[in-house]
Design a protein around this motif. Structure first.
Motif, mmCIF file in Angstrom:
data_model
loop_
_atom_site.group_PDB
_atom_site.id
_atom_site.type_symbol
_atom_site.label_atom_id
_atom_site.label_comp_id
_atom_site.label_asym_id
_atom_site.label_seq_id
_atom_site.Cartn_x
_atom_site.Cartn_y
_atom_site.Cartn_z
ATOM 1 N N HIS A 1 0.834 -1.201 0.000
ATOM 2 C CA HIS A 1 0.000 0.000 0.000
ATOM 3 C C HIS A 1 0.872 1.256 0.000
ATOM 4 O O HIS A 1 2.051 1.224 0.329
ATOM 5 N N TRP A 2 0.237 2.363 -0.330
ATOM 6 C CA TRP A 2 0.920 3.643 -0.334
ATOM 7 C C TRP A 2 -0.101 4.726 0.016
ATOM 8 O O TRP A 2 -1.312 4.484 0.042
ATOM 9 N N ALA A 3 0.397 5.906 0.296
ATOM 10 C CA ALA A 3 -0.475 7.033 0.610
ATOM 11 C C ALA A 3 0.217 8.320 0.193
ATOM 12 O O ALA A 3 1.425 8.466 0.389
ATOM 13 N N PRO A 4 -0.537 9.268 -0.359
ATOM 14 C CA PRO A 4 0.062 10.569 -0.685
ATOM 15 C C PRO A 4 0.196 11.417 0.570
ATOM 16 O O PRO A 4 -0.199 11.015 1.661
ATOM 17 N N VAL A 5 0.751 12.595 0.416
ATOM 18 C CA VAL A 5 0.859 13.524 1.534
ATOM 19 C C VAL A 5 -0.545 13.914 2.002
ATOM 20 O O VAL A 5 -1.452 14.093 1.205
ATOM 21 N N ARG A 6 -0.744 13.993 3.315
ATOM 22 C CA ARG A 6 -2.017 14.330 3.975
ATOM 23 C C ARG A 6 -3.124 13.358 3.566
ATOM 24 O O ARG A 6 -4.217 13.753 3.209
ATOM 25 N N SER A 7 -2.809 12.132 3.668
ATOM 26 C CA SER A 7 -3.778 11.105 3.291
ATOM 27 C C SER A 7 -4.547 10.631 4.511
ATOM 28 O O SER A 7 -4.020 10.596 5.626
ATOM 29 N N THR A 8 -5.788 10.252 4.306
ATOM 30 C CA THR A 8 -6.634 9.705 5.365
ATOM 31 C C THR A 8 -6.739 8.190 5.284
ATOM 32 O O THR A 8 -7.392 7.577 6.117
ATOM 33 N N MET A 9 -6.120 7.610 4.305
ATOM 34 C CA MET A 9 -6.179 6.166 4.154
ATOM 35 C C MET A 9 -5.029 5.703 3.273
ATOM 36 O O MET A 9 -4.368 6.513 2.614
ATOM 37 N N GLU B 1 -4.129 0.777 -2.165
ATOM 38 C CA GLU B 1 -3.429 -0.416 -2.605
ATOM 39 C C GLU B 1 -2.543 -0.075 -3.793
ATOM 40 O O GLU B 1 -2.977 0.607 -4.728
ATOM 41 N N LYS B 2 -1.304 -0.512 -3.735
ATOM 42 C CA LYS B 2 -0.380 -0.223 -4.829
ATOM 43 C C LYS B 2 -0.836 -0.911 -6.112
ATOM 44 O O LYS B 2 -1.289 -2.054 -6.090
ATOM 45 N N GLU B 3 -0.696 -0.178 -7.195
ATOM 46 C CA GLU B 3 -1.043 -0.744 -8.494
ATOM 47 C C GLU B 3 0.121 -1.594 -9.002
ATOM 48 O O GLU B 3 1.277 -1.172 -8.984
ATOM 49 N N VAL B 4 -0.212 -2.786 -9.429
ATOM 50 C CA VAL B 4 0.810 -3.687 -9.965
ATOM 51 C C VAL B 4 1.108 -3.280 -11.399
ATOM 52 O O VAL B 4 0.205 -3.215 -12.237
ATOM 53 N N GLU B 5 2.355 -2.984 -11.676
ATOM 54 C CA GLU B 5 2.743 -2.495 -12.994
ATOM 55 C C GLU B 5 3.825 -3.375 -13.613
ATOM 56 O O GLU B 5 4.657 -3.950 -12.905
ATOM 57 N N TYR B 6 3.793 -3.447 -14.901
ATOM 58 C CA TYR B 6 4.829 -4.068 -15.722
ATOM 59 C C TYR B 6 4.631 -3.512 -17.129
ATOM 60 O O TYR B 6 3.651 -2.793 -17.404
ATOM 61 N N LEU B 7 5.553 -3.807 -18.010
ATOM 62 C CA LEU B 7 5.453 -3.291 -19.375
ATOM 63 C C LEU B 7 4.338 -4.053 -20.083
ATOM 64 O O LEU B 7 4.547 -5.143 -20.620
ATOM 65 N N GLU C 1 10.347 -11.189 -9.873
ATOM 66 C CA GLU C 1 10.550 -10.490 -8.598
ATOM 67 C C GLU C 1 9.485 -9.423 -8.428
ATOM 68 O O GLU C 1 9.153 -8.702 -9.377
ATOM 69 N N VAL C 2 8.950 -9.335 -7.210
ATOM 70 C CA VAL C 2 7.983 -8.283 -6.878
ATOM 71 C C VAL C 2 8.763 -7.130 -6.255
ATOM 72 O O VAL C 2 9.205 -7.209 -5.110
ATOM 73 N N ASN C 3 8.913 -6.070 -6.977
ATOM 74 C CA ASN C 3 9.694 -4.909 -6.529
ATOM 75 C C ASN C 3 8.757 -3.929 -5.832
ATOM 76 O O ASN C 3 7.908 -3.307 -6.471
ATOM 77 N N VAL C 4 8.932 -3.788 -4.528
ATOM 78 C CA VAL C 4 8.067 -2.901 -3.749
ATOM 79 C C VAL C 4 8.812 -1.650 -3.296
ATOM 80 O O VAL C 4 8.335 -0.918 -2.425
ATOM 81 N N SER C 5 9.962 -1.404 -3.860
ATOM 82 C CA SER C 5 10.764 -0.263 -3.422
ATOM 83 C C SER C 5 10.191 1.066 -3.875
ATOM 84 O O SER C 5 10.467 2.097 -3.262
ATOM 85 N N LEU C 6 9.405 1.067 -4.929
ATOM 86 C CA LEU C 6 8.812 2.311 -5.405
ATOM 87 C C LEU C 6 7.635 2.689 -4.512
ATOM 88 O O LEU C 6 6.927 1.816 -3.999
ATOM 89 N N PRO C 7 7.394 3.971 -4.320
ATOM 90 C CA PRO C 7 6.411 4.389 -3.313
ATOM 91 C C PRO C 7 4.962 4.068 -3.664
ATOM 92 O O PRO C 7 4.164 3.832 -2.780
#
Length: 928
Positions: free
Chosen positions: A570-578, A581-587, A731-737
């Protein structure tokens, strides 16, 4: 008639300057004989009358300030004892009572306690000193009271000497639960610990965190303050100010302190909720002054005054704001109301309080009920009465209904429980004893039974806990104005065991919600998405609001810190209330860049097919034959096809199969392509080399099939070991925000680098060979274009390394696709496009004769160069310098060179026309 009553009243008054009590019996407020006497202590008057700042003689002064509510508590004890006497609970045993007025003074209460402890049936009021009081028989067997904790503590310490049971009905100080210090004390009300805990819970539930508290300067007030501070901190409630009032009205500084406190309340504008642990007379004076100063706040009332009619009937009391309080759990007191209705006054009654009440009541004949209590109080400040007559008695009966309004249900019920507890304990003790005899048992024996007794009232069963407390719970009350009168209404019940408020209906829930509309905070609340930021110099309730950083959130107001999202999913932007879920991305296949790359790959495949068709249709032309033959061309074109096709494995959701296939397919196919081009470079260099030593070396090296299989086989071995020991995986790369990248992890960077490095070595060797053959016939010179192709490859892959190392995200595969396309297009274009151009656009030079002519021209030039080189070498070996050549020497050298040129030309022509020269036996010369 009214005038007559007033005259009679004044006749019966003893002025305030009268002498103090002359004997102990004058000190008794009410008494009734019985087999077992129970003592009572009640603060019926608010203070002792004295013209001095402090006592100068050890004497008990007269008391003033008659309190109706405490007078009713005294009547409740009398009524409860009469109920037991009129029941079958103690068959044949009558309970008597001896009640004293403490005048809200510890010293007066201790004087009464001395009389309780005095020896029974003694002609003198004496308290004997003994080392063992086990057989000592005092006047009373137990004591009920007193109301105030400060007085109760002093009395209890004296009663501990004989372990005489003391049952409190209003003393709630937490310290009284300590059975080491107060072993003989029990009470029918909960400890202040529970009340304060409930208050803190209510404050926290209502959203208040910046409050004030006012207490009395005695044991009760100080203990309540300390406990409240602890509970407030536990509920994140801050105390803006703590104010203390003198405990007794006899202190002349009370009025000054009240003014100072109210001024402090005005200054603390952000404090709108104030907790008040005071006695009724304190609150009465405080509220009257607050109404004058137009102070409107939210007041939290303790059980001392939350239901006091004396305070609810203050004129304009509604102007002070809202009042929410706690009171003892109510019981059925209907029988007490009936007792009040039928209350009578007889000359024979030994109840001085009843007589005094009658006198004061007669003096307030024409005062309406709402002001009657204050009238009696004011009248008692000036006069003292102990006798009444018939006229007073008649007026007394006319105003009986007034008392019901001043009866506090919680306290009345607590007194009833105290008397019933003693009654049931005496019943249990007297089952095997003759309790009509005064010496049937000692007080300490009654205490042992009382601690374990179980008694009933109104169908409910009660018993004391290990601390001697009766945890009946609390009622939460709200002051509401109904029909112009302030009425105390029940809002909820507080469950001590579960620490919850039991709200009976929806209307009460709405009233609780309305409390939240009152704001009492030091700082503006932080909205969801923010957190509180405090500094060391600030109070924890005074803070600034700071936005939650990225990947943090807060979903409630005034959160002390932001909560961390699960970075892996999961992730949250600045001043988030919740958290999102991270979007799964690939080419992905529908990505615009992926589509573009696929189009380029497909275009490359089309080029490969077109070139293959062109070469197939022009199979017997010199250009195709000079390219190494159709087999080599087909192998190279197949490699290009596989290279272009391998790019599709870099697109789409990564799978273990695609991760393993894409690198190995590219590595092996590209190696095969370079290996084929390497053999062509060797063949070209061998065909046009006239250096015998170099020709000998190239002849030894030139083994086309062996070279191709060896070079490609090494790459196959590298890739096989890679797949066995460190195969690429998903590999599941979760290092990106904000996204999860599905990517292929190469497994081993060393293996990946080895594969690419091996290709680079082959390409470099190919580049060297091609560079040496760059001056071959122009229209058939493949070496020059191979050189350009290898340069494109090197530029592309040298650029790829830093870009690949610094790029992250879903477009990492796209970088490798681009490099593959660039290198593949470069080699394809440089290898085949010039030949296609000749085949299609310059058909006149794609003939055998034109080809031979070009070879003849190149051979002539090469032979001339060689002849000159040999002549120069021979001249040097003969120690002949160019500057000293004679005319005959020049002619001989030129002739030798001419012969060498003719020999070379004849040799070259013969080799090219028969195609069976020793240099390339049975093979055609190939060139770029």
């Amino acid at each position: 008639m009214a005038l007559l009553i007033i005259l009679i009243t004044c006749f019966m008054i003893i002025l305030a300057t009268s002498q103090p009590c002359q004997n102990p019996d004058d000190f008794v407020a009410a008494t009734s004989p019985g087999h077992i006497i129970i003592g009572g202590l009640f603060a019926i008057h608010e203070k002792m009358l004295s013209s001095e700042d402090y006592p100068r003689r050890p004497q008990i002064q007269k008391c003033v300030g008659f309190e109706i509510s405490v007078f009713l508590q005294t009547l409740a004890m009398i009524h409860s004892i009469e109920m037991i006497n009129n029941s079958t609970l103690l068959s044949g045993v009558k309970l008597g009572y001896e009640i004293y007025d403490t005048c809200t003074e510890v010293t007066v209460a201790m004087a009464a306690t001395l009389r309780f402890l005095s020896k029974f049936n003694c002609s003198k009021e004496t308290v004997e000193f003994k080392c063992d009081y086990s057989s000592y028989m005092p006047r009373v067997k137990a004591v009920i009271g007193s109301g105030y904790s400060e007085i109760t503590m002093a009395v209890s310490r004296m009663l501990n000497l004989q372990l005489m049971p003391q049952v409190g009905y209003e003393s709630t100080a937490e310290i009284l639960s300590d059975k080491i210090r107060f072993p003989s004390f029990l009470r029918t009300v909960p400890s202040d610990f529970h009340q304060i805990k409930a208050m803190a819970h209510l404050i926290q539930k209502s959203g208040w965190n910046w409050i004030g508290i006012i207490t009395t300067d005695d044991d009760y007030g100080r203990l309540a303050l300390n406990t409240f501070i602890i509970q407030a901190e536990a509920n994140n409630v801050c105390i803006a100010f703590k104010e203390v009032l003198p405990a007794f009205l006899s202190d002349n500084t009370i009025e000054v302190r009240i003014n100072q406190i109210l001024e402090k309340i005005i200054l603390e504008a952000q404090v709108n909720v104030i907790v008040v642990f005071l006695r009724q007379f304190h609150v009465f004076d405080l509220f009257n002054k607050a109404i004058e100063m137009n102070i409107n706040k939210m007041w939290i009332a303790s059980d001392n005054w939350s239901t006091a009619t004396k305070i609810t009937t203050i004129p304009n009391v509604k102007n002070i704001g809202k009042v929410v309080g706690f009171t003892f759990r109510r019981g059925n007191i209907s029988s007490f109301h009936s007792f009040l209705q039928n209350l009578h006054l007889l000359p024979s009654d030994s109840n001085k309080l009843l007589h005094e009440y009658a006198i004061h009541l007669s003096a307030c004949t024409y005062v309406k009920n709402t002001d009657l209590s204050q009238c009696i109080f004011n009248h008692s400040q000036r006069t003292l009465v102990y006798k009444a007559n018939t006229a007073i008695e008649r007026n007394f009966f006319m105003r009986n209904d007034f008392l019901r309004d001043y009866a506090e249900p919680g306290l009345i019920h607590s007194i009833q429980l105290a008397v019933f507890a003693l009654g049931y304990a005496i019943r249990d003790l007297c089952q095997a004893r003759d309790c009509q005899k005064p010496n049937a048992f000692q007080p300490w024996e009654l205490l042992g039974v009382l601690k374990n007794v179980t008694f009933t009232d109104g169908g409910n069963s009660f018993h004391f806990d290990a601390h001697g407390d009766l945890n009946t719970g609390y009622d939460v009350v709200l002051w509401k104005e109904i029909s112009g009168h302030m009425t105390v209404t029940k809002m909820a019940e507080y469950d001590l065991q579960n620490d919850v408020f039991v709200i009976p209906d929806q209307e009460t829930k709405n009233e609780f919600r309305n409390l939240k509309q009152i704001r009492s905070k030091c700082s503006k609340e932080c909205s969801p998405g923010q957190m509180k930021k405090t500094t060391r110099s600030q109070h924890i309730c005074c803070y600034e609001c700071e936005n939650c950083p990225e990947n943090h959130y807060s979903n409630q107001t005034d959160m002390p810190h932001c909560l961390l999202c699960n970075n892996e999913t999961h992730w949250a932007p600045v001043r988030s209330t919740m958290c999102f879920e991270k979007e799964v991305e690939y080419l992905n296949w529908n990505d615009s860049l992926a589509i573009l790359l696929l189009i380029l790959s497909l275009l490359g495949i089309i080029f490969v097919l077109v070139v293959g068709i062109i070469f197939t249709r022009n199979l017997n032309t010199p250009v195709v034959k000079s390219s190494g033959g159709l087999r080599i061309c087909y192998v190279i074109l197949l490699c290009h096809f596989l290279n272009f096709a391998s790019t599709s494995f870099f697109i789409g959701e990564p799978q273990d199969f695609t991760c393993k296939t894409r690198q190995t397919l590219f590595g092996v196919s590209f190696t095969l392509c370079i290996s084929c081009i390497l053999t062509k470079s060797l063949k070209i260099l061998l065909a046009f080399s006239f250096d015998p030593k170099l020709q000998k070396f190239l002849k030894f090296l030139y083994k086309p099939i062996l070279i191709i299989f060896t070079c490609t086989g090494i790459q196959v071995v590298i890739c096989t070991l890679w797949l066995i020991f460190a195969a690429p995986t998903v590999e599941v790369n979760v290092s990106l925000p904000r996204v999860i990248i599905l990517e292929c992890e190469e497994g081993s960077i060393l293996a990946f680098g080895t594969m690419l490095g091996y290709i680079a070595i082959l390409a470099f060797i190919c580049f060297i060979f091609a560079f040496k053959g760059r001056k071959l016939p122009e229209n058939y010179n493949e070496a020059k274009f191979i050189t350009f192709g290898m340069l494109i490859y090197f530029i592309a892959w040298i650029t790829f390394i830093p870009i690949y190392a610094t790029t992250f995200g879903k477009y990492v595969p796209a970088v490798e696709i681009i490099v593959i396309l660039i290198s593949n297009y470069g080699i394809l274009c440089c290898t085949f496009f010039p030949k296609c151009y000749v085949i299609i656009c310059k058909q006149d030079i794609n003939t055998k004769s034109a080809f031979l002519k070009m070879i003849y021209s190149y051979s002539s030039h090469s032979v001339s160069s060689i002849a000159v080189s040999h002549a120069s070498l021979d001249s040097m070996n003969g120690n002949v310098t160019m500057t000293n050549l004679s005319s005959s020497g020049k002619s001989a050298t030129w002739q030798k060179s001419k012969d060498l040129q003719a020999q070379a030309f004849a040799h070259t022509r013969r080799e090219n026309t028969t195609s069976v020269s020793k240099t390339l036996p049975r093979k055609r010369i190939s060139s770029i």
